[in-house]
Design a protein around this motif. Structure first.
Motif, PDB file in Angstrom:
ATOM      1  N   ALA B 263       2.519  -8.745  -4.012  1.00  0.00           N
ATOM      2  CA  ALA B 263       1.798  -7.892  -3.069  1.00  0.00           C
ATOM      3  C   ALA B 263       0.333  -8.298  -2.950  1.00  0.00           C
ATOM      4  O   ALA B 263      -0.344  -7.973  -1.972  1.00  0.00           O
ATOM      5  CB  ALA B 263       1.900  -6.436  -3.523  1.00  0.00           C
ATOM      6  N   LEU B 264      -0.163  -9.054  -3.948  1.00  0.00           N
ATOM      7  CA  LEU B 264      -1.559  -9.508  -3.915  1.00  0.00           C
ATOM      8  C   LEU B 264      -1.693 -10.879  -3.232  1.00  0.00           C
ATOM      9  O   LEU B 264      -2.750 -11.503  -3.277  1.00  0.00           O
ATOM     10  CB  LEU B 264      -2.116  -9.589  -5.351  1.00  0.00           C
ATOM     11  N   SER B 265      -0.614 -11.366  -2.656  1.00  0.00           N
ATOM     12  CA  SER B 265      -0.551 -12.631  -1.902  1.00  0.00           C
ATOM     13  C   SER B 265      -1.073 -13.834  -2.692  1.00  0.00           C
ATOM     14  O   SER B 265      -2.089 -14.440  -2.349  1.00  0.00           O
ATOM     15  CB  SER B 265      -1.369 -12.519  -0.595  1.00  0.00           C
ATOM     16  N   PRO B 266      -0.391 -14.190  -3.788  1.00  0.00           N
ATOM     17  CA  PRO B 266      -0.847 -15.360  -4.548  1.00  0.00           C
ATOM     18  C   PRO B 266      -0.484 -16.660  -3.851  1.00  0.00           C
ATOM     19  O   PRO B 266       0.457 -16.697  -3.063  1.00  0.00           O
ATOM     20  CB  PRO B 266      -0.078 -15.205  -5.851  1.00  0.00           C
ATOM     21  N   GLN B 267      -1.265 -17.711  -4.209  1.00  0.00           N
ATOM     22  CA  GLN B 267      -0.969 -19.033  -3.647  1.00  0.00           C
ATOM     23  C   GLN B 267       0.269 -19.589  -4.362  1.00  0.00           C
ATOM     24  O   GLN B 267       1.166 -20.119  -3.747  1.00  0.00           O
ATOM     25  CB  GLN B 267      -2.173 -19.931  -3.911  1.00  0.00           C
ATOM     26  N   ILE B 268       0.253 -19.452  -5.690  1.00  0.00           N
ATOM     27  CA  ILE B 268       1.388 -19.921  -6.510  1.00  0.00           C
ATOM     28  C   ILE B 268       1.758 -18.814  -7.481  1.00  0.00           C
ATOM     29  O   ILE B 268       0.871 -18.171  -8.059  1.00  0.00           O
ATOM     30  CB  ILE B 268       1.005 -21.182  -7.326  1.00  0.00           C
ATOM     31  N   ILE B 269       3.031 -18.582  -7.701  1.00  0.00           N
ATOM     32  CA  ILE B 269       3.502 -17.687  -8.765  1.00  0.00           C
ATOM     33  C   ILE B 269       4.686 -18.368  -9.440  1.00  0.00           C
ATOM     34  O   ILE B 269       5.640 -18.768  -8.783  1.00  0.00           O
ATOM     35  CB  ILE B 269       3.846 -16.269  -8.252  1.00  0.00           C
ATOM     36  N   GLU B 270       4.560 -18.504 -10.773  1.00  0.00           N
ATOM     37  CA  GLU B 270       5.581 -19.281 -11.487  1.00  0.00           C
ATOM     38  C   GLU B 270       5.777 -18.690 -12.883  1.00  0.00           C
ATOM     39  O   GLU B 270       4.798 -18.347 -13.559  1.00  0.00           O
ATOM     40  CB  GLU B 270       5.075 -20.725 -11.608  1.00  0.00           C
TER      41      GLU B 270
END
Lengths: 331, 289
Positions: B263-270
């Motif tokens: 919901a915080l619009s990350p560039q990358i999430i892994e």
């Protein structure tokens, strides 16, 4: 027999060997009195009426020897107890506790090994003394019997000495059982070993101190009461055998209590706590009384100042300590 | 099977361990993790039959351990520092063990000594801390215990010896189907060795599960944002760390943290893997917080 019990026996055997060495030492230290006595008697035999010795001097010599060895034996027994209980290291205590050995059996073995060693040491020390002094006793007795009017045969003398030995044995057994009790009540440390000595050795000074204290305060009815109680206790001890039997019975009772305490002791608090909190306060109170009245007696008998300052000092000391103890008890 | 049920132990009024429940099946290795003073050693002393618990019961195959020689015969105990009579020679200790434990296998001891190479003519006080630990292990393995209780067994050991010990313990469990309870600060070792783990904090078990189960309970995301948002708005987070613009967010797996981060619009999430040590640290921090 398991290895742990063997290690107790090994320790007690080492103790017995050391005690044998010190018994010989004790004998040779006190022997001079006997040889001097014999040579004086031989020299004075021409003037028998000037002879100032009596057969009872032999009894006195034996008493000195017994006092010496009792003190030495107590010291070694205290060391033995400390070594089998505290092992100098808490990890080693834990190691012993984790071994597959029933706690009751372990404690019983400790008591049995100690009592048997003690009995063997005492028996050896008495027999050794009688064996080494047999000739000199015989010579002294023969010389003395020519001039003495005491109707004491050599057999009667030996019987008296033997009774005295048993009395020492009974007293030693009682002190030793006290050490066991103390170590299982107070904790497995030096304090536990010192406390019975403080209690026993302080009693004569304390009673004298209390006596003087009450005298100075003119509380004669309390002095008389104390005297009557003391006399009534000692009147109940008509002879040696009676006293010895009582000492042995009392020792067995103390050993039994210490055995029960050993089973109840929480090993998690092994080195630093009292088994029963009230014991701590009772003991503190007893030691306070003993120290204060002993100091009071020593000061008073040496300085000879009979003023109220000492009484005020003793009362203040007892009051402060009692308040401190009560405060601890409440918290 | 070792069974610890509702066990508590007090030092005067202080509760060192509080209502501990653990079950260790035959052939399993159970690890105890906790900070200094958490209560691990007290628990181990209760298991080894050194202390009597104030509450609850500890049994091995249904038999109470405390003051029960028949059961204690089957328990090996390795303390965190030297536990033996310092003036005993090693060969005297072997004899001592033989005289105490019916199952003591002298041949096994000398076979193990070929690996550890201790001079049996030396006294316990003459050997180093690491050697004393090896000696303790050798003696306790030689009694062929059904349960082996180890308190920090690898402390003071070099890397090679550690490896030897770990291999030995695994081999022992495989060959004889015995159980092991082991406490250690070296979580990486426990991670390799243990089937199950208990985290102890302030005398209580705060987590108990299999190693994989514990690691799966917690999740770690590596996240990169274009513009760092206010991460304080995230709920059920155990910890947030960052190295530059890369954020590491740790939370319980059953939380909806992934949705919250998305919901915080990350560039990358892994999702990244976690070691047991990290799990322990973050769990402890959370509990303390």
């Amino acid at each position: 027999m398991n290895s742990l019990y063997k290690s107790y026996i090994k320790k007690s055997l080492i103790l017995i060997l050391i005690s044998i060495f010190f018994s010989f030492l004790g004998y040779y230290i006190t022997k001079d009195f006997l040889t001097d006595m014999l040579s004086n008697l031989l020299n004075a035999s021409q003037r028998a009426e000037e002879n100032f010795y009596s057969i009872y001097d032999l009894e006195g010599h034996y008493f000195n020897y017994m006092s010496y060895i009792t003190l030495i034996d107590l010291l070694f027994m205290a060391l033995y107890l400390l070594s089998i209980y505290s092992y100098r290291n808490k990890n080693v205590v834990n190691f012993v506790l984790h071994l597959p050995i029933k706690r009751s059996q372990d404690n019983l073995t400790k008591i049995l090994v100690a009592v048997v060693s003690l009995t063997l040491i005492f028996a050896f020390q008495i027999l050794m003394y009688f064996a080494l002094t047999k000739n000199i006793y015989q010579q002294i007795y023969e010389l003395l019997s020519k001039v003495s009017h005491d109707n004491l045969t050599l057999d009667m003398l030996y019987s008296k000495l033997f009774n005295k030995s048993l009395l020492f044995y009974g007293a030693f057994l009682l002190i030793f059982s006290g050490l066991f009790l103390s170590i299982n009540l107070i904790g497995k440390n030096i304090l536990a070993l010192i406390t019975p000595f403080i209690l026993v050795l302080g009693v004569p000074y304390t009673s004298s101190g209390i006596y003087l204290f009450l005298k100075i305060l003119n509380l004669n009815f309390l002095v008389n009461l104390g005297r009557n109680i003391t006399l009534s206790i000692f009147d109940n001890f008509p002879n040696f055998q009676f006293t010895i039997i009582h000492l042995v019975i009392l020792s067995i009772i103390v050993f039994a209590i210490s055995f029960v305490c050993a089973l109840k002791l929480d090993n998690a608090n092994i080195n630093n706590t009292f088994l029963f909190k009230p014991i701590k306060y009772i003991l503190n109170f007893c030691v306070t009384i003993i120290i204060s009245f002993s100091v009071y007696y020593i000061l008073l008998s040496n300085i000879q100042i009979e003023n109220m300052l000492f009484n005020v000092f003793v009362l203040a000391f007892i009051a402060i300590t009692s308040i401190k103890l009560l405060n601890n008890l409440i918290n | 099977m070792l069974s610890i049920k509702n066990v508590s132990k007090y030092y005067d009024k202080f509760k060192a361990i509080d209502n501990i429940n653990i079950e260790v099946e035959d052939g399993k290795i159970h690890g105890l993790i906790g900070e200094n003073g958490a209560g691990k050693t007290t628990l181990i002393h209760c298991i080894a039959g050194i202390y009597k618990s104030n509450e609850g019961e500890i049994t091995l195959d249904g038999e109470t351990i405390y003051d029960n020689p028949d059961v204690k015969e089957q328990i090996g105990y390795v303390a965190d520092s030297n536990q033996y009579f310092p003036d005993f020679k090693i060969k005297e200790l072997v004899k001592f063990y033989k005289g105490i434990y019916k199952n003591f296998d002298e041949e096994k001891f000398y076979n193990l000594n070929e690996l550890f190479n201790l001079d049996v003519n030396k006294k316990v006080k003459q050997i180093s801390k690491g050697m004393q630990m090896r000696l303790s292990l050798m003696l306790n393995l030689s009694i062929n215990p059904k349960l082996l209780v180890l308190d920090e067994p690898t402390s003071g050991l070099d890397v090679i010896s550690k490896k030897h010990i770990m291999d030995l313990l695994i081999q022992e469990v495989e060959q004889r189907n015995c159980s092991i309870v082991i406490s250690s600060h070296h979580l990486s070792e426990l991670e390799l060795l243990c089937d199950d783990i208990s985290f102890i904090q302030n005398g209580k078990i705060i987590h108990q599960n299999s190693v994989d189960g514990i690691k799966n309970n917690i999740i770690k995301y590596q996240v990169v944002f274009d513009n760092t948002p206010n991460l304080n708005t995230l709920k059920d987070v155990l910890n947030v760390e960052n190295i530059g613009c890369v954020y590491y967010i740790i939370a319980n797996r059953d939380s909806n943290i992934k949705e919250q981060i998305k919901a915080l619009s990350p560039q990358i999430i892994e999702e990244v893997g976690m070691s047991l040590e990290e799990v322990f640290i973050y769990t402890s921090i959370k509990k303390e917080g």
